[in-house]
Scaffold this motif. Structure first.
Motif, short mmCIF file in Angstrom:
data_model
loop_
_atom_site.label_atom_id
_atom_site.label_comp_id
_atom_site.label_asym_id
_atom_site.label_seq_id
_atom_site.Cartn_x
_atom_site.Cartn_y
_atom_site.Cartn_z
N LEU A 1 0.84 -1.20 0.00
CA LEU A 1 0.00 0.00 0.00
C LEU A 1 0.87 1.25 0.00
O LEU A 1 0.64 2.18 -0.78
N ASN A 2 1.90 1.29 0.85
CA ASN A 2 2.78 2.45 0.91
C ASN A 2 3.52 2.68 -0.40
O ASN A 2 3.54 3.80 -0.93
N PHE B 1 10.55 11.42 8.30
CA PHE B 1 10.21 12.81 8.02
C PHE B 1 11.00 13.43 6.86
O PHE B 1 10.83 14.61 6.58
N TYR B 2 11.82 12.67 6.17
CA TYR B 2 12.58 13.24 5.06
C TYR B 2 11.67 13.43 3.85
O TYR B 2 10.93 12.53 3.48
N ARG B 3 11.70 14.60 3.28
CA ARG B 3 10.91 14.91 2.09
C ARG B 3 11.87 15.41 1.01
O ARG B 3 12.68 16.30 1.27
N VAL B 4 11.78 14.86 -0.17
CA VAL B 4 12.67 15.26 -1.26
C VAL B 4 12.43 16.70 -1.65
O VAL B 4 13.35 17.51 -1.73
N GLY C 1 5.87 12.05 5.56
CA GLY C 1 7.29 11.74 5.44
C GLY C 1 7.67 10.50 6.25
O GLY C 1 8.84 10.25 6.50
N LEU C 2 6.67 9.73 6.65
CA LEU C 2 6.93 8.52 7.44
C LEU C 2 6.72 7.23 6.66
O LEU C 2 7.21 6.18 7.07
N THR D 1 7.87 1.57 5.93
CA THR D 1 7.99 0.47 4.97
C THR D 1 9.33 -0.24 5.14
O THR D 1 9.38 -1.47 5.20
N LYS D 2 10.41 0.51 5.22
CA LYS D 2 11.73 -0.10 5.39
C LYS D 2 11.80 -0.89 6.69
O LYS D 2 12.34 -2.00 6.73
#
Length: 149
Positions: free
Chosen positions: A40-41, A90-93, A105-106, A111-112
């Motif tokens: 889903l993610n 929280f990282y956003r490109v 950003g989660l 997922t990882k």
């Protein structure tokens, strides 16, 4: 279940979602909650970052006693300098674009974490302006897998 959710999102943008499952007779039932959320993610992100009339392809196959799931899109892509960081919380490109597409950003960090909890691996190949491919690799124990007839 995942198809029903992502298909609704894809239809709004006229994105074609194609599935290619080489091994339709396997079922990773013991991991179903994690698998559902992982897919889903990744698939919803692929749709989110693909423009109108684009495409998202999901491919599943077994190789060397591992299940591989690839999600490939022809979306905006990820700059090379950001690829190493996209799985950070929280990282956003692109902060400006992130506001318009939403999210926290989660998703990729979660997922990882789920992939690692299943003793798997996730990686990404991407080219800015061309698209991205996420490759999920999970161990496959044929003794534990439920065969569907």
């Amino acid at each position: 279940e995942v198809h029903e959710v992502v298909n609704y999102i894809a239809k709004k943008k006229n994105i074609k979602v194609k599935y290619e499952f080489k091994n339709k007779d396997i079922d990773l039932w013991e991991y179903s909650g994690y698998i559902r959320q992982i897919l889903l993610n990744i698939i919803s992100n692929a749709i989110k970052y693909t423009g109108e009339n684009g495409s998202v392809n999901i491919k599943q196959y077994i190789k060397a006693k591992k299940v591989f799931i690839e999600v490939k899109d022809n979306g905006i892509g990820i700059p090379q300098e950001d690829i190493e960081r996209i799985f950070e919380r929280f990282y956003r490109v692109d902060k400006a674009r992130s506001r318009s597409v939403g999210g926290t950003g989660l998703g990729l960090a979660i997922t990882k974490h789920m992939v690692k909890a299943l003793n798997g691996n996730i990686k990404v190949e991407s080219e800015l302006g061309v698209g991205s491919k996420f490759i999920i690799e999970l161990p496959f124990n044929t003794e534990l897998a439920k065969k569907v007839s």
